[in-house]
Design a protein around this motif. Structure first.
Motif, PDB file in Angstrom:
ATOM      1  N   ILE A 189       0.842  -1.205   0.000  1.00  0.00           N
ATOM      2  CA  ILE A 189       0.000   0.000   0.000  1.00  0.00           C
ATOM      3  C   ILE A 189       0.871   1.248   0.000  1.00  0.00           C
ATOM      4  CG2 ILE A 189      -1.662   1.315   1.376  1.00  0.00           C
ATOM      5  CD1 ILE A 189      -2.700  -1.453   2.376  1.00  0.00           C
ATOM      6  N   PHE A 190       1.872   1.277   0.874  1.00  0.00           N
ATOM      7  CA  PHE A 190       2.769   2.432   0.973  1.00  0.00           C
ATOM      8  C   PHE A 190       3.436   2.701  -0.369  1.00  0.00           C
ATOM      9  CE2 PHE A 190       6.607   4.717   1.677  1.00  0.00           C
ATOM     10  CZ  PHE A 190       6.447   5.475   2.814  1.00  0.00           C
ATOM     11  N   ASN A 191       3.998   1.658  -0.983  1.00  0.00           N
ATOM     12  CA  ASN A 191       4.693   1.836  -2.258  1.00  0.00           C
ATOM     13  C   ASN A 191       3.777   2.419  -3.323  1.00  0.00           C
ATOM     14  OD1 ASN A 191       7.264   1.141  -1.635  1.00  0.00           O
ATOM     15  ND2 ASN A 191       7.251  -0.835  -2.629  1.00  0.00           N
ATOM     16  N   HIS A 192       2.582   1.852  -3.410  1.00  0.00           N
ATOM     17  CA  HIS A 192       1.641   2.318  -4.443  1.00  0.00           C
ATOM     18  C   HIS A 192       1.284   3.789  -4.233  1.00  0.00           C
ATOM     19  CE1 HIS A 192      -1.707   2.107  -7.325  1.00  0.00           C
ATOM     20  NE2 HIS A 192      -2.360   2.856  -6.449  1.00  0.00           N
ATOM     21  N   LEU A 193       0.926   4.141  -3.009  1.00  0.00           N
ATOM     22  CA  LEU A 193       0.515   5.521  -2.741  1.00  0.00           C
ATOM     23  C   LEU A 193       1.672   6.497  -2.934  1.00  0.00           C
ATOM     24  CD1 LEU A 193      -1.718   5.057   0.447  1.00  0.00           C
ATOM     25  CD2 LEU A 193      -2.433   5.230  -1.937  1.00  0.00           C
ATOM     26  N   GLN A 194       2.837   6.133  -2.435  1.00  0.00           N
ATOM     27  CA  GLN A 194       3.982   7.041  -2.538  1.00  0.00           C
ATOM     28  C   GLN A 194       4.408   7.244  -3.980  1.00  0.00           C
ATOM     29  OE1 GLN A 194       7.389   7.472  -2.985  1.00  0.00           O
ATOM     30  NE2 GLN A 194       7.556   9.281  -1.678  1.00  0.00           N
ATOM     31  N   MET A 195       4.475   6.150  -4.752  1.00  0.00           N
ATOM     32  CA  MET A 195       4.877   6.248  -6.156  1.00  0.00           C
ATOM     33  C   MET A 195       3.805   6.916  -7.012  1.00  0.00           C
ATOM     34  SD  MET A 195       6.771   2.599  -6.791  1.00  0.00           S
ATOM     35  CE  MET A 195       8.242   2.133  -5.870  1.00  0.00           C
ATOM     36  N   SER A 196       2.572   6.892  -6.531  1.00  0.00           N
ATOM     37  CA  SER A 196       1.480   7.500  -7.282  1.00  0.00           C
ATOM     38  C   SER A 196       1.257   8.952  -6.903  1.00  0.00           C
ATOM     39  CB  SER A 196       0.178   6.709  -7.054  1.00  0.00           C
ATOM     40  OG  SER A 196       0.325   5.365  -7.458  1.00  0.00           O
ATOM     41  N   GLY A 197       2.115   9.482  -6.035  1.00  0.00           N
ATOM     42  CA  GLY A 197       1.974  10.886  -5.654  1.00  0.00           C
ATOM     43  C   GLY A 197       0.874  11.126  -4.654  1.00  0.00           C
ATOM     44  N   LYS A 198       0.450  10.085  -3.945  1.00  0.00           N
ATOM     45  CA  LYS A 198      -0.557  10.250  -2.900  1.00  0.00           C
ATOM     46  C   LYS A 198       0.144  10.588  -1.579  1.00  0.00           C
ATOM     47  CE  LYS A 198      -3.653   8.949  -5.875  1.00  0.00           C
ATOM     48  NZ  LYS A 198      -4.554   7.832  -5.593  1.00  0.00           N
TER      49      LYS A 198
END
Length: 507
Positions: free
Chosen positions: A293-302
């Motif tokens: 979850i962290f990786n997805h949000l961080q890489m997606s600019g969330k």
């Protein structure tokens, strides 16, 4: 020649105004792969793929890497299209659903931002015939990544709505307007407001990691961020969740074999505020899910906001790959309130209770209360209630009497010299006589009482106490303390005299 089917996901790298995730648009199954393409530039793309694996190994667990990335075989890269061979359709879907947020940014970095990724599936593992070009419209979404969140299970709302709207779980009473700012929390408040105004990729504070002891206002700041973001950007999905609830949801998803939906739900959030992050300790399954979850949000600019009672370096039993990510943004501490901040808190609470607390009482409370913000507010409520129900004025005397039951009070630091002076004043003895070798009962009792009070109210060793009061040794100090205790037990007037001396000493 072995035949493969290809599923192609093109990276558009289209970013929204507020950091939307990278969108991967499904094209169509392509024509049969030929040996001519397999021979082109094999050495170059194989070396680059090995670099990809090296990066992936640092971002996944050893088990994940061995199960989902080692079986992948690079087939061809022509400068625009990267074709990788996977064992079957389900394998490709697992990669796309659970690891695309890790894999695709690495591919974009090493092969180029315009690289198109194709999954090659052996024909004998594919149960469906290859459609012709005329079948494009009917097969376009047969194997797409789940970017439409309408069918993602939401733990907080009833499923079946057309578009997922996440209930933010925010306390609307916690805002920046009613947050008391002081030197102890100015950095945290400034960073929190910066995140609220420019969430996600627009701020360097991602994640924003806020830590401090209990009762200092961390949760207030967390909710204030969420409320401010919702006010400024109503279209963004904001969610506040305590780690205990996150853990319970993950356990339920595991039992129901529904972990992908659990992860997708949290990946749909634009601003995720996670409280009590230290409770991840010792929970490897939950840590792995949160890592994705962290990786997805961080890489997606969330935007991620993490709340803890410890700084990242003091967290125990949490994977290093997560601890490293916690340090990517800003770690800011909320400290115990200073005098000026406590004055603001006391006055604000008094105004909320419509109570008039005199300035001297406010100053006394700010100087002597050593509790956190939550306890200070509770103590003021208790003081006002006692004054109201007992029909008394709020004075320093009333504050002393009431608050000693509710909060810790700073004790005045007492020195041996102050004890000697106070005892001499009350018993009418010169300091010179106290330090002399005189052994009259009057002087002996005064000297013994000074040693008793010094042992009780200072942290000095017995040898220092004896040396300061007549040059005695530690055995004499122990004997003196025992003598005074016996006198207090047997003589009421003497006990009252000692209590009066203590009161003067500590006032």
């Amino acid at each position: 020649m072995r035949h493969f089917f290809f599923h192609n996901f093109i990276s558009t790298f289209a970013m929204s105004n507020h950091g939307s995730p990278l969108e991967w648009l499904l094209i169509i199954p392509q024509t049969v792969y030929t040996q001519r393409f397999m021979l082109a530039n094999a050495a170059t793309y194989n070396d680059t793929w090995q670099n990809c694996l090296t990066e992936l190994k640092t971002k996944t667990s050893a088990e994940e890497f061995a199960q989902w990335f080692l079986p992948i075989e690079p087939l061809e890269f022509d400068g625009e299209r990267l074709r990788i061979k996977v064992p079957d359709r389900d394998f490709a879907k697992t990669i796309e659903d659970n690891y695309s947020q890790v894999l695709k940014p690495i591919i974009a970095q090493l092969f180029g931002r315009n690289t198109r990724l194709y999954y090659a599936i052996p024909k004998n593992n594919h149960p469906i015939a290859v459609p012709s070009e005329s079948d494009v419209t009917t097969t376009e979404h047969s194997f797409s990544q789940q970017t439409d969140t309408s069918n993602i299970r939401n733990p907080f709302v009833i499923p079946g709505i057309n578009r997922l709207r996440i209930e933010p779980q925010l306390n609307k009473n916690y805002t920046f307007d009613n947050f008391i700012e002081g030197e102890c929390n100015r950095l945290v408040r400034s960073a929190a407001m910066s995140v609220s105004v420019n969430p996600g990729s627009h701020t360097p504070f991602n994640p924003l990691y806020i830590y401090g002891d209990s009762g200092l206002g961390k949760t207030h700041v967390a909710h204030a961020i969420g409320n401010e973001v919702r006010q400024r950007f109503p279209e963004l999905q904001v969610l506040y969740v305590a780690m205990s609830k996150f853990q319970a949801q993950f356990q339920a998803a595991t039992l129901n074999h529904d972990v992908p939906n659990f992860i997708h739900y949290y990946q749909a959030v634009d601003v995720l505020i996670l409280d009590d992050i230290q409770e991840l300790s010792g929970k490897p399954g939950t840590q792995n899910a949160f890592f994705n979850i962290f990786n997805h949000l961080q890489m997606s600019g969330k935007q991620l906001v993490l709340i803890s009672d410890k700084p990242p370096v003091e967290l125990k039993d949490i994977e290093e790959r997560l601890l490293t990510r916690f340090k990517w943004g800003l770690s800011a501490e909320i400290r115990i309130p200073d005098y000026e901040t406590k004055v603001k808190i006391i006055r604000t609470k008094a105004n909320q209770l419509n109570a008039d607390i005199p300035s001297e009482v406010v100053s006394y409370l700010a100087e002597h209360i050593s509790a956190n913000i939550r306890e200070i507010e509770g103590a003021i409520s208790s003081l006002v209630a006692n004054a109201t129900f007992m029909n008394k004025r709020i004075t320093i005397a009333l504050a002393k009497e009431v608050l000693k039951v509710y909060v810790s009070m700073y004790q005045k630091e007492v020195t041996i010299e102050q004890i000697i002076s106070t005892v001499c004043d009350h018993m009418g003895i010169d300091k010179e006589r106290m330090s002399s070798s005189e052994r009259t009962r009057e002087v002996a009792i005064a000297r013994q009482l000074a040693m008793f009070l010094a042992k009780k109210h200072t942290k000095q060793p017995l040898t220092n106490i004896g040396a300061a009061i007549g040059g005695r040794n530690h055995a004499t100090v122990l004997h003196s303390c025992k003598t005074i205790s016996n006198l207090m037990d047997t003589e009421k007037l003497f006990r009252q005299q000692v209590e009066q001396i203590e009161k003067s000493l500590l006032s």
